[in-house]
Design a protein around this motif. Structure first.
Motif, PDB file in Angstrom:
ATOM      1  N   SER A 237      38.453  40.040  54.198  1.00 41.32           N
ATOM      2  CA  SER A 237      38.827  39.517  52.797  1.00 41.32           C
ATOM      3  C   SER A 237      39.824  40.673  52.273  1.00 41.32           C
ATOM      4  CB  SER A 237      37.883  39.491  52.129  1.00 41.32           C
ATOM      5  OG  SER A 237      37.204  37.922  52.335  1.00 41.32           O
ATOM      6  N   TYR A 238      39.619  41.798  52.280  1.00 43.28           N
ATOM      7  CA  TYR A 238      40.056  42.636  51.727  1.00 43.28           C
ATOM      8  C   TYR A 238      42.174  42.538  53.088  1.00 43.28           C
ATOM      9  CZ  TYR A 238      42.382  47.060  50.434  1.00 43.28           C
ATOM     10  OH  TYR A 238      43.266  48.371  49.994  1.00 43.28           O
ATOM     11  N   GLU A 239      41.802  42.588  54.055  1.00 44.06           N
ATOM     12  CA  GLU A 239      43.263  42.320  54.472  1.00 44.06           C
ATOM     13  C   GLU A 239      43.684  41.186  54.443  1.00 44.06           C
ATOM     14  OE1 GLU A 239      44.439  44.716  56.831  1.00 44.06           O
ATOM     15  OE2 GLU A 239      42.911  46.424  55.965  1.00 44.06           O
ATOM     16  N   VAL A 240      42.908  40.148  54.003  1.00 43.51           N
ATOM     17  CA  VAL A 240      44.024  38.922  53.704  1.00 43.51           C
ATOM     18  C   VAL A 240      44.080  38.917  52.341  1.00 43.51           C
ATOM     19  CG1 VAL A 240      43.399  36.473  53.014  1.00 43.51           C
ATOM     20  CG2 VAL A 240      42.602  37.194  54.846  1.00 43.51           C
ATOM     21  N   HIS A 241      43.637  39.405  52.057  1.00 37.31           N
ATOM     22  CA  HIS A 241      44.614  39.908  50.831  1.00 37.31           C
ATOM     23  C   HIS A 241      45.870  40.893  50.042  1.00 37.31           C
ATOM     24  CE1 HIS A 241      44.379  41.070  45.878  1.00 37.31           C
ATOM     25  NE2 HIS A 241      44.359  42.075  46.127  1.00 37.31           N
ATOM     26  N   VAL A 242      45.956  41.834  51.685  1.00 38.12           N
ATOM     27  CA  VAL A 242      47.087  42.469  51.287  1.00 38.12           C
ATOM     28  C   VAL A 242      48.408  41.991  52.455  1.00 38.12           C
ATOM     29  CG1 VAL A 242      48.050  44.364  52.691  1.00 38.12           C
ATOM     30  CG2 VAL A 242      45.132  44.531  51.669  1.00 38.12           C
ATOM     31  N   ALA A 243      47.601  41.092  53.308  1.00 37.66           N
ATOM     32  CA  ALA A 243      48.676  40.085  53.681  1.00 37.66           C
ATOM     33  C   ALA A 243      49.542  38.622  53.149  1.00 37.66           C
ATOM     34  CB  ALA A 243      48.055  39.425  54.799  1.00 37.66           C
ATOM     35  N   ARG A 244      48.044  38.164  51.787  1.00 35.40           N
ATOM     36  CA  ARG A 244      49.219  37.552  50.912  1.00 35.40           C
ATOM     37  C   ARG A 244      50.028  38.498  50.024  1.00 35.40           C
ATOM     38  NH1 ARG A 244      44.328  36.208  48.078  1.00 35.40           N
ATOM     39  NH2 ARG A 244      43.933  35.147  49.741  1.00 35.40           N
ATOM     40  N   TYR A 245      49.994  39.780  49.809  1.00 40.92           N
ATOM     41  CA  TYR A 245      50.363  40.400  48.690  1.00 40.92           C
ATOM     42  C   TYR A 245      51.855  40.801  49.692  1.00 40.92           C
ATOM     43  CZ  TYR A 245      52.211  44.371  46.787  1.00 40.92           C
ATOM     44  OH  TYR A 245      53.052  45.714  45.839  1.00 40.92           O
ATOM     45  N   TYR A 246      52.077  41.245  50.947  1.00 39.01           N
ATOM     46  CA  TYR A 246      53.511  40.788  51.324  1.00 39.01           C
ATOM     47  C   TYR A 246      53.953  39.351  51.340  1.00 39.01           C
ATOM     48  CZ  TYR A 246      51.561  45.586  53.532  1.00 39.01           C
ATOM     49  OH  TYR A 246      50.891  47.033  53.269  1.00 39.01           O
TER      50      TYR A 246
ATOM     51  N   ARG B 296      53.841  37.464  49.262  1.00 33.32           N
ATOM     52  CA  ARG B 296      54.877  37.177  47.829  1.00 33.32           C
ATOM     53  C   ARG B 296      55.655  37.675  47.444  1.00 33.32           C
ATOM     54  NH1 ARG B 296      49.178  37.373  45.541  1.00 33.32           N
ATOM     55  NH2 ARG B 296      49.504  38.852  45.241  1.00 33.32           N
ATOM     56  N   ARG B 297      55.786  38.578  47.921  1.00 36.01           N
ATOM     57  CA  ARG B 297      56.972  39.970  47.804  1.00 36.01           C
ATOM     58  C   ARG B 297      58.413  39.357  49.104  1.00 36.01           C
ATOM     59  NH1 ARG B 297      53.079  40.499  45.129  1.00 36.01           N
ATOM     60  NH2 ARG B 297      53.266  42.014  43.498  1.00 36.01           N
ATOM     61  N   GLY B 298      58.038  39.002  50.287  1.00 35.05           N
ATOM     62  CA  GLY B 298      58.815  38.758  51.074  1.00 35.05           C
ATOM     63  C   GLY B 298      58.633  39.314  51.654  1.00 35.05           C
ATOM     64  N   ALA B 299      57.850  39.589  52.567  1.00 43.72           N
ATOM     65  CA  ALA B 299      58.030  41.069  53.555  1.00 43.72           C
ATOM     66  C   ALA B 299      57.151  40.433  54.397  1.00 43.72           C
ATOM     67  CB  ALA B 299      57.133  42.075  53.015  1.00 43.72           C
ATOM     68  N   TYR B 300      57.931  39.587  55.459  1.00 43.90           N
ATOM     69  CA  TYR B 300      56.713  38.642  55.948  1.00 43.90           C
ATOM     70  C   TYR B 300      56.901  38.750  57.373  1.00 43.90           C
ATOM     71  CZ  TYR B 300      59.744  35.209  52.919  1.00 43.90           C
ATOM     72  OH  TYR B 300      60.034  34.833  51.634  1.00 43.90           O
ATOM     73  N   LEU B 301      57.177  39.700  58.059  1.00 47.13           N
ATOM     74  CA  LEU B 301      56.787  40.158  59.686  1.00 47.13           C
ATOM     75  C   LEU B 301      55.713  40.932  58.949  1.00 47.13           C
ATOM     76  CD1 LEU B 301      57.489  40.835  62.052  1.00 47.13           C
ATOM     77  CD2 LEU B 301      59.199  42.828  61.465  1.00 47.13           C
ATOM     78  N   ALA B 302      55.760  41.973  58.209  1.00 50.25           N
ATOM     79  CA  ALA B 302      54.314  42.739  57.771  1.00 50.25           C
ATOM     80  C   ALA B 302      53.250  41.993  57.390  1.00 50.25           C
ATOM     81  CB  ALA B 302      54.290  43.782  56.332  1.00 50.25           C
ATOM     82  N   ALA B 303      53.801  40.398  57.115  1.00 52.18           N
ATOM     83  CA  ALA B 303      52.523  40.147  56.257  1.00 52.18           C
ATOM     84  C   ALA B 303      51.919  39.337  57.585  1.00 52.18           C
ATOM     85  CB  ALA B 303      52.771  38.631  55.933  1.00 52.18           C
ATOM     86  N   ALA B 304      52.820  38.701  58.454  1.00 51.86           N
ATOM     87  CA  ALA B 304      52.379  38.223  59.999  1.00 51.86           C
ATOM     88  C   ALA B 304      51.680  39.562  60.943  1.00 51.86           C
ATOM     89  CB  ALA B 304      53.410  38.584  60.822  1.00 51.86           C
ATOM     90  N   ASN B 305      51.855  40.549  60.400  1.00 48.50           N
ATOM     91  CA  ASN B 305      51.099  41.786  61.236  1.00 48.50           C
ATOM     92  C   ASN B 305      49.741  42.132  60.428  1.00 48.50           C
ATOM     93  OD1 ASN B 305      53.296  42.323  63.058  1.00 48.50           O
ATOM     94  ND2 ASN B 305      54.587  43.786  61.920  1.00 48.50           N
ATOM     95  N   ARG B 306      49.661  42.002  59.409  1.00 51.24           N
ATOM     96  CA  ARG B 306      48.121  42.265  59.353  1.00 51.24           C
ATOM     97  C   ARG B 306      47.351  41.363  59.527  1.00 51.24           C
ATOM     98  NH1 ARG B 306      48.344  47.148  55.122  1.00 51.24           N
ATOM     99  NH2 ARG B 306      45.491  47.099  55.050  1.00 51.24           N
ATOM    100  N   ALA B 307      47.901  39.771  59.389  1.00 52.98           N
ATOM    101  CA  ALA B 307      47.101  38.542  59.432  1.00 52.98           C
ATOM    102  C   ALA B 307      46.548  38.566  61.494  1.00 52.98           C
ATOM    103  CB  ALA B 307      48.131  37.282  59.327  1.00 52.98           C
ATOM    104  N   MET B 308      47.622  39.318  61.944  1.00 49.44           N
ATOM    105  CA  MET B 308      47.031  39.467  63.808  1.00 49.44           C
ATOM    106  C   MET B 308      46.384  41.102  63.365  1.00 49.44           C
ATOM    107  SD  MET B 308      47.487  38.259  66.296  1.00 49.44           S
ATOM    108  CE  MET B 308      49.212  37.714  66.751  1.00 49.44           C
ATOM    109  N   GLY B 309      46.404  41.381  62.668  1.00 54.70           N
ATOM    110  CA  GLY B 309      45.268  42.410  62.950  1.00 54.70           C
ATOM    111  C   GLY B 309      43.962  42.273  62.091  1.00 54.70           C
ATOM    112  N   ILE B 310      44.036  40.732  61.329  1.00 54.44           N
ATOM    113  CA  ILE B 310      42.698  40.421  60.920  1.00 54.44           C
ATOM    114  C   ILE B 310      41.561  39.296  62.425  1.00 54.44           C
ATOM    115  CG2 ILE B 310      41.433  38.303  59.384  1.00 54.44           C
ATOM    116  CD1 ILE B 310      43.846  39.410  58.043  1.00 54.44           C
ATOM    117  N   MET B 311      43.051  39.164  62.926  1.00 54.83           N
ATOM    118  CA  MET B 311      42.414  38.329  64.575  1.00 54.83           C
ATOM    119  C   MET B 311      41.662  39.608  65.427  1.00 54.83           C
ATOM    120  SD  MET B 311      43.657  35.576  63.870  1.00 54.83           S
ATOM    121  CE  MET B 311      43.288  34.997  65.553  1.00 54.83           C
ATOM    122  N   ASN B 312      42.349  40.189  65.494  1.00 53.24           N
ATOM    123  CA  ASN B 312      42.017  41.221  66.279  1.00 53.24           C
ATOM    124  C   ASN B 312      40.562  42.030  65.943  1.00 53.24           C
ATOM    125  OD1 ASN B 312      44.788  40.824  67.816  1.00 53.24           O
ATOM    126  ND2 ASN B 312      45.329  42.782  67.078  1.00 53.24           N
ATOM    127  N   ASP B 313      40.956  42.023  64.969  1.00 54.43           N
ATOM    128  CA  ASP B 313      39.379  43.151  64.064  1.00 54.43           C
ATOM    129  C   ASP B 313      38.419  42.245  63.506  1.00 54.43           C
ATOM    130  OD1 ASP B 313      41.257  45.351  65.003  1.00 54.43           O
ATOM    131  OD2 ASP B 313      41.843  45.440  63.280  1.00 54.43           O
TER     132      ASP B 313
END
Length: 266
Positions: A179-188, A190-207
């Motif tokens: 949930s914390y990682e989702v929170h961070v991905a959502r933060y990215y 909202r600020r238009g850092a779409y690649l960072a958001a996608a990568n963070r979300a992918m990390g959740i999928m893996n971990d």
């Protein structure tokens, strides 16, 4: 004569101060107490939530009877008393000391469990913690340390009576970290850092494959790929999403979905 009087006066002052010191010297009420008496009194103080006094008595017991039957139990109780008094550093130090000194103790599994509780900071009760505290507000470092402590117990003592509860807490902590990682991905996002958001979300999928947070992680990936113009990745992810979450709240029709997304992320 005057010189002699001064000497006498000074001597009397010194004797007076010395006498005051003797009378003000604190008397050790535990002097001569047996190990049984010390342990009983310490346990009574612990039960009464007088943690500082309980710790003092347990330490007195340990130092006076280091090889007695109560010494090791006193060490465990010291760790517990520090935990209950919310002194995390001292509690962890006491736990580590016990594990190091008595790795084969019959109750060492409890000390591994207590180490997890200390990191978990379970002051308001497990069920209240689950239902009332926002997992994304927890310190991720403390969450990881608590998870590692419970995992060590489960791995070393799979048949321990503390293992079932540890497994429950581990499941909760996994969800908290995800949930914390989702929170961070959502933060990215909202600020238009779409690649960072996608990568963070992918990390959740893996971990965190078994976490409920996977649902939103996939949706963040879909939205991020769409913003990045990666239509193939977007469509592939959408197929996976619909296959696994056909009734997802994120797939509401039309404006309802947009309103839900806007409220959630703004």
């Amino acid at each position: 004569m005057q010189k002699k009087l001064k000497v006498v006066a000074a001597t009397l002052v010194l004797l007076s101060l010395s006498a005051c010191g003797l009378f003000s010297e604190k008397i050790d009420e535990t002097k001569g107490w047996s190990a049984t008496k010390l342990y009983s009194e310490a346990s009574e103080e612990l039960e009464g939530q007088h943690y500082e006094r309980a710790i003092q008595l347990y330490e007195k017991l340990e130092s006076s009877y280091p090889f007695g039957t109560y010494a090791q139990q006193a060490q465990m109780q010291i760790a517990y008393a520090y935990y209950k008094s919310q002194d995390q550093a001292q509690a962890l130090a006491a736990v580590e000391r016990f594990i190091k000194l008595h790795p084969n103790h019959a109750n060492v599994d409890y000390m591994y469990y207590l180490r997890g509780l200390i990191n978990f900071n379970d002051q308001i009760g497990f069920l209240n913690f689950i239902y009332e505290q926002d997992a994304t507000e927890r310190d991720p470092k403390a969450t990881r340390e608590a998870y590692a402590a419970f995992k060590q117990l489960v791995d070393k003592f799979p048949n321990s009576k503390y293992t079932p509860d540890s497994l429950d807490r581990m499941r909760y902590l996994i969800n908290a970290m995800a949930s914390y990682e989702v929170h961070v991905a959502r933060y990215y996002y909202r600020r238009g850092a779409y690649l960072a958001a996608a990568n963070r979300a992918m990390g959740i999928m893996n971990d965190y494959r078994d976490s409920p947070a996977i649902e939103e992680a996939l949706f963040i990936m879909i939205r991020s790929y769409d913003k990045l113009g990666m239509t193939e990745l977007r469509d592939d992810t959408m197929r996976v999403f619909k296959l696994n979450y056909p009734s997802s709240k994120f797939l509401d029709e039309g404006k309802k979905a947009e309103r839900h997304w806007w409220k959630l992320w703004n």
